[in-house]
Design an enzyme around this catalytic site. Structure first.
Site, PDB file in Angstrom:
ATOM      1  N   ASN A 201       0.857  -1.184   0.000  1.00  0.00           N
ATOM      2  CA  ASN A 201       0.000   0.000   0.000  1.00  0.00           C
ATOM      3  C   ASN A 201       0.897   1.239   0.000  1.00  0.00           C
ATOM      4  OD1 ASN A 201       0.728   0.624   2.749  1.00  0.00           O
ATOM      5  ND2 ASN A 201      -0.889  -0.740   3.487  1.00  0.00           N
ATOM      6  N   LYS A 202       0.273   2.413  -0.054  1.00  0.00           N
ATOM      7  CA  LYS A 202       1.035   3.652  -0.221  1.00  0.00           C
ATOM      8  C   LYS A 202       2.024   3.864   0.930  1.00  0.00           C
ATOM      9  CE  LYS A 202       0.239   8.590  -1.146  1.00  0.00           C
ATOM     10  NZ  LYS A 202      -0.821   9.627  -1.316  1.00  0.00           N
ATOM     11  N   LYS A 203       1.563   3.690   2.158  1.00  0.00           N
ATOM     12  CA  LYS A 203       2.436   3.882   3.316  1.00  0.00           C
ATOM     13  C   LYS A 203       3.598   2.901   3.289  1.00  0.00           C
ATOM     14  CE  LYS A 203       2.458   3.825   8.388  1.00  0.00           C
ATOM     15  NZ  LYS A 203       1.638   3.626   9.615  1.00  0.00           N
ATOM     16  N   GLU A 204       3.300   1.632   2.980  1.00  0.00           N
ATOM     17  CA  GLU A 204       4.348   0.609   2.932  1.00  0.00           C
ATOM     18  C   GLU A 204       5.378   0.929   1.855  1.00  0.00           C
ATOM     19  OE1 GLU A 204       1.747  -3.296   4.402  1.00  0.00           O
ATOM     20  OE2 GLU A 204       1.813  -2.722   2.277  1.00  0.00           O
ATOM     21  N   ASP A 267      -4.934  -8.665   0.794  1.00  0.00           N
ATOM     22  CA  ASP A 267      -4.891 -10.095   0.450  1.00  0.00           C
ATOM     23  C   ASP A 267      -5.696 -10.360  -0.819  1.00  0.00           C
ATOM     24  OD1 ASP A 267      -3.415 -10.598   2.762  1.00  0.00           O
ATOM     25  OD2 ASP A 267      -5.202 -11.047   3.954  1.00  0.00           O
TER      26      ASP A 267
END
Length: 326
Positions: A201-204, A267
């Protein structure tokens, strides 16, 4: 290939999922008083349930779509391991799961009252697999690899997907021309150098690149792709949709009308993204199909899956204005 033919081909696809298996348990009740023994609420239990969590939810997503799935990971030699394994559908091969005596099966138990989570209890041990366990997983995978169309590494940072094991799996897949995709934890990004694709995701993505959140996301996506030798990078961006980085940049707007719960959405995205590619889609087409799937599951409460009928209907509504396409 049309979406109809792709979905029809799902039943012919075989995918292995290797990752951190766990069970999510829920104890649901109501609170009417405070305990006389301590200043804590007394929960009167009304219902208990459990769902497959961690990489087991990736397996569950694929099996619901009719895919033949091989599940790999480590569980304890305990009753919860049997509960987890027996919860898989019949089209799931669990022969890559190792039972070990030195750790429990990972359980996340949540106590809920009304819409409030009061407490979470975790059963897990901090560990990294040993060389014997690693060799056993690779040995078992080598027996299955020729029959696979794709492999997913589902990393929840619980000690299974070490640098050594991850690289051995990726090299084995590349040697056999098998697609290998990864849902990585940012701190472990180096473990997955050379994979076909990753789906943070964006944060990751920002954390994996070790960049300020002020940096343009396209710089992050392209840098991750080049630095870690990925064929593509798919970054999910919540209400901003998702962006695929291959030789170009493909922005895919979100179409989720309602968002109730994002639990397990990642997932679903990696499951459908990988499956669509294995079934004959381009990476861009696979991302669009995964985007439709993600829009369905966030409108459901709890860790959820999607059926082929739901996927086709949503895809048709998004990209064909509801017109019949099959």
């Amino acid at each position: 290939m049309t979406i109809c033919k792709l979905i029809e081909n799902f039943k012919n696809i075989k995918i292995a999922v290797i990752g951190d298996l766990m069970l999510d348990e829920y104890v649901i009740g109501k609170v009417e008083r405070i305990s006389p023994e301590a200043p804590v609420p007394v929960v009167k239990i009304q219902k208990e349930k459990f769902v497959l969590g961690g990489s087991a939810n990736v397996v569950n997503n694929l099996s619901t779509l009719g895919v033949n799935v091989i599940c790999g990971g480590i569980v304890g030699n305990d009753i919860n391991a049997d509960k987890l394994i027996n919860s898989f559908e019949k089209n799931v091969d669990t022969s890559l799961i190792l039972k070990c005596d030195d750790r429990p099966t990972i359980i996340k138990k949540r106590v809920l009252a009304g819409n409030q989570q009061l407490l979470r209890l975790d059963w897990e041990e901090e560990f990294h697999i040993n060389e014997k366990q690693e060799n056993k997983i690779i040995s078992n995978l080598e027996k299955k690899i020729k029959n696979l169309d794709a492999l997913i590494l589902s990393d929840y940072d619980k000690g299974l997907l070490t640098p050594s094991l991850s690289q051995k799996i990726i090299e084995l897949c590349k040697k056999n021309n098998i697609i290998v995709t990864v849902d990585p934890k940012p701190k472990n990004i180096k473990n997955f150098i050379g994979a076909s694709s990753i789906t943070p995701n964006k944060k990751e993505a920002y954390l994996a690149a070790k960049k300020s959140f002020q940096v343009n996301i396209d710089i992050i996506g392209k840098e991750l792709k080049e630095k870690f030798n990925f064929e593509t990078v798919l970054i999910t961006r919540s209400e901003e949709g998702m962006t695929l980085y291959d030789e170009n940049i493909h922005n895919i707007p979100t179409y989720a009308k309602e968002v109730y719960d994002v639990t397990g959405a990642g997932d679903t995205v990696i499951s459908v993204f990988t499956l669509a590619k294995a079934a004959g889609a381009t990476w861009e087409e696979a991302a669009k199909i995964a985007n439709a799937a993600g829009g369905v599951v966030v409108a459901k409460v709890g860790t959820s899956t999607i059926t082929t009928d739901e996927l086709l209907e949503t895809y048709r509504n998004i990209y064909y204005n509801g017109e019949e396409i099959c």
